[in-house]
Design a protein around this motif. Sequence first.
Motif, mmCIF file in Angstrom:
data_model
loop_
_atom_site.group_PDB
_atom_site.id
_atom_site.type_symbol
_atom_site.label_atom_id
_atom_site.label_comp_id
_atom_site.label_asym_id
_atom_site.label_seq_id
_atom_site.Cartn_x
_atom_site.Cartn_y
_atom_site.Cartn_z
ATOM 1 N N THR A 41 0.840 -1.190 0.000
ATOM 2 C CA THR A 41 0.000 0.000 0.000
ATOM 3 C C THR A 41 0.876 1.241 0.000
ATOM 4 O O THR A 41 1.861 1.321 0.730
ATOM 5 C CB THR A 41 -0.924 0.023 1.232
ATOM 6 O OG1 THR A 41 -1.759 -1.131 1.234
ATOM 7 C CG2 THR A 41 -1.817 1.264 1.218
ATOM 8 N N VAL A 99 -1.848 4.598 7.311
ATOM 9 C CA VAL A 99 -1.276 3.298 7.673
ATOM 10 C C VAL A 99 -2.342 2.424 8.323
ATOM 11 O O VAL A 99 -2.425 1.212 8.061
ATOM 12 C CB VAL A 99 -0.052 3.476 8.590
ATOM 13 C CG1 VAL A 99 0.448 2.115 9.092
ATOM 14 C CG2 VAL A 99 1.073 4.207 7.849
ATOM 15 N N ARG A 100 -3.183 3.010 9.169
ATOM 16 C CA ARG A 100 -4.262 2.221 9.774
ATOM 17 C C ARG A 100 -5.225 1.687 8.715
ATOM 18 O O ARG A 100 -5.741 0.581 8.839
ATOM 19 C CB ARG A 100 -5.022 3.067 10.797
ATOM 20 C CG ARG A 100 -4.301 3.246 12.122
ATOM 21 C CD ARG A 100 -5.251 3.733 13.206
ATOM 22 N NE ARG A 100 -5.881 5.003 12.853
ATOM 23 C CZ ARG A 100 -5.387 6.185 13.167
ATOM 24 N NH1 ARG A 100 -4.255 6.270 13.848
ATOM 25 N NH2 ARG A 100 -6.017 7.293 12.818
ATOM 26 N N ARG A 154 6.714 -1.579 7.918
ATOM 27 C CA ARG A 154 5.790 -2.684 8.131
ATOM 28 C C ARG A 154 4.609 -2.168 8.956
ATOM 29 O O ARG A 154 4.794 -1.582 10.019
ATOM 30 C CB ARG A 154 6.484 -3.821 8.882
ATOM 31 C CG ARG A 154 7.490 -4.604 8.058
ATOM 32 C CD ARG A 154 8.070 -5.736 8.874
ATOM 33 N NE ARG A 154 9.017 -6.528 8.118
ATOM 34 C CZ ARG A 154 9.738 -7.523 8.642
ATOM 35 N NH1 ARG A 154 9.605 -7.806 9.932
ATOM 36 N NH2 ARG A 154 10.573 -8.199 7.894
ATOM 37 N N ARG A 155 3.425 -2.422 8.466
ATOM 38 C CA ARG A 155 2.228 -1.914 9.131
ATOM 39 C C ARG A 155 2.100 -2.452 10.549
ATOM 40 O O ARG A 155 1.760 -1.714 11.480
ATOM 41 C CB ARG A 155 0.989 -2.282 8.318
ATOM 42 C CG ARG A 155 -0.334 -1.794 8.905
ATOM 43 C CD ARG A 155 -1.489 -2.114 7.969
ATOM 44 N NE ARG A 155 -2.749 -1.609 8.508
ATOM 45 C CZ ARG A 155 -3.550 -2.306 9.306
ATOM 46 N NH1 ARG A 155 -3.211 -3.547 9.671
ATOM 47 N NH2 ARG A 155 -4.677 -1.774 9.758
ATOM 48 N N SER A 156 2.393 -3.724 10.751
ATOM 49 C CA SER A 156 2.235 -4.320 12.077
ATOM 50 C C SER A 156 3.181 -3.676 13.079
ATOM 51 O O SER A 156 2.809 -3.427 14.235
ATOM 52 C CB SER A 156 2.487 -5.829 12.023
ATOM 53 O OG SER A 156 3.799 -6.114 11.548
ATOM 54 N N VAL A 203 4.035 -0.968 3.603
ATOM 55 C CA VAL A 203 3.436 0.340 3.345
ATOM 56 C C VAL A 203 4.526 1.343 2.984
ATOM 57 O O VAL A 203 5.495 1.515 3.729
ATOM 58 C CB VAL A 203 2.659 0.850 4.575
ATOM 59 C CG1 VAL A 203 2.054 2.222 4.288
ATOM 60 C CG2 VAL A 203 1.568 -0.140 4.991
ATOM 61 N N ALA A 255 -4.453 0.946 5.633
ATOM 62 C CA ALA A 255 -3.769 0.128 4.631
ATOM 63 C C ALA A 255 -4.203 -1.331 4.724
ATOM 64 O O ALA A 255 -4.431 -1.865 5.806
ATOM 65 C CB ALA A 255 -2.258 0.247 4.800
ATOM 66 N N LEU A 264 1.815 -0.087 13.903
ATOM 67 C CA LEU A 264 0.663 -0.106 14.803
ATOM 68 C C LEU A 264 1.049 -0.559 16.202
ATOM 69 O O LEU A 264 0.528 -0.041 17.199
ATOM 70 C CB LEU A 264 -0.423 -1.023 14.233
ATOM 71 C CG LEU A 264 -1.031 -0.592 12.894
ATOM 72 C CD1 LEU A 264 -2.091 -1.602 12.447
ATOM 73 C CD2 LEU A 264 -1.616 0.809 12.975
ATOM 74 N N GLU A 289 0.713 -5.433 4.625
ATOM 75 C CA GLU A 289 1.741 -5.314 5.645
ATOM 76 C C GLU A 289 2.824 -4.322 5.238
ATOM 77 O O GLU A 289 3.349 -3.576 6.057
ATOM 78 C CB GLU A 289 2.363 -6.695 5.911
ATOM 79 C CG GLU A 289 3.610 -6.704 6.784
ATOM 80 C CD GLU A 289 3.348 -6.358 8.241
ATOM 81 O OE1 GLU A 289 4.285 -6.477 9.046
ATOM 82 O OE2 GLU A 289 2.213 -5.962 8.585
#
Length: 347
Positions: free
Chosen positions: A34, A108-109, A180-182, A116, A111, A185, A114
């Motif tokens: 994303t 990002v939230r 990385r999105r994880s 971004v 997306a 977050l 994973e």
Amino acid sequence: MSLFSPPGDARRGARRWGVGHDRASTSPVRLPMTYVLPLRWHADTGLAELTGYLRWLADRVDVIVVDGSAPHLFARHADAWRGLVRHIPPDATARGLNGKVLGVRTGVRAAGHEHVVIADDDVRYDEAGLTAVHRLLDRVDLVRPQNYFDPLPWHAWWDTGRTLLNRALSTDYPGTLAVRRSTFLAMGGYDPDVLFENLELIRTLRANDGTEAAPAWLYVRRLPPDAAHFRGQRIRQAYDDLAQPARLLTALAVLPALAAAVASRRPALVLGAAAGTVALAEVGRRRAGGTAVFPAATALAAPVWLLERGVCGWLAIGQRFLFGGVRYGDTRIRRAAHPTRVLRRRH
């Protein structure tokens, strides 16, 4: 691929995006990634060019534009990008002084992947750059590409002096990062009340024991601002150094050193310092195949930029103590970025 070694396309230098890019490819490879673009425009002079870039991007990655522009501009963007990208406003419940950070956190939230990419509206990836970032995010939590200006008007040449010195001494701070999105977050995003938001994100990741890569060979094109915008950013960019004491002290020492050399009538000291600065910038220019994207004359900009930063560093200090911070939109921001040790205690 080694983490710090470029794939073939990147080793030869970044290919430039433009209308008709990859025309020979009828079905571009779509990456599970994303692309988040935080946006806040006051005029739409660049809408057609940006729309062309977004059309190219949308064939290759999911795109989210988090648009904090005025309502009439938001509506115009919605019409231009309908069916092309996901176009959303920043989270209305979020609070913070830095609108870009609020946009990034919203994007990002939202997306769906994973991996971004976060990029300013003047950043222009090509296919090789997107692919390299995607592969690196398989192994690290954050990637810092290297921006270069194209085209190169006088003020972009001037600012490239800063880029080359950063490359010679360490790494540069680009207008794009990938995360990385994880991880993003899990660490709760990053503070929206600082000026130097990219440094804050990098330091927050480090405080949470995240891993990063800053490949000097990963070149991503950036469009230069207009000259008026460039002039308006000089003190604000110098204010970023308040978060980096060594850089700030170096900048503050430039004018006293120059004054001392002039007072002692030793022009050779000034010429020697200028030549040394050019030589150091040339080291940065040659690093990791940089000659492919940084013309030879850009090394000559380094002493000019350093003198400017010496002046603006003192003006930034004045902004801090006289006005409580530097102007950012309709407000003032006091803190450039938090030290990593503070963020580590916080997190």
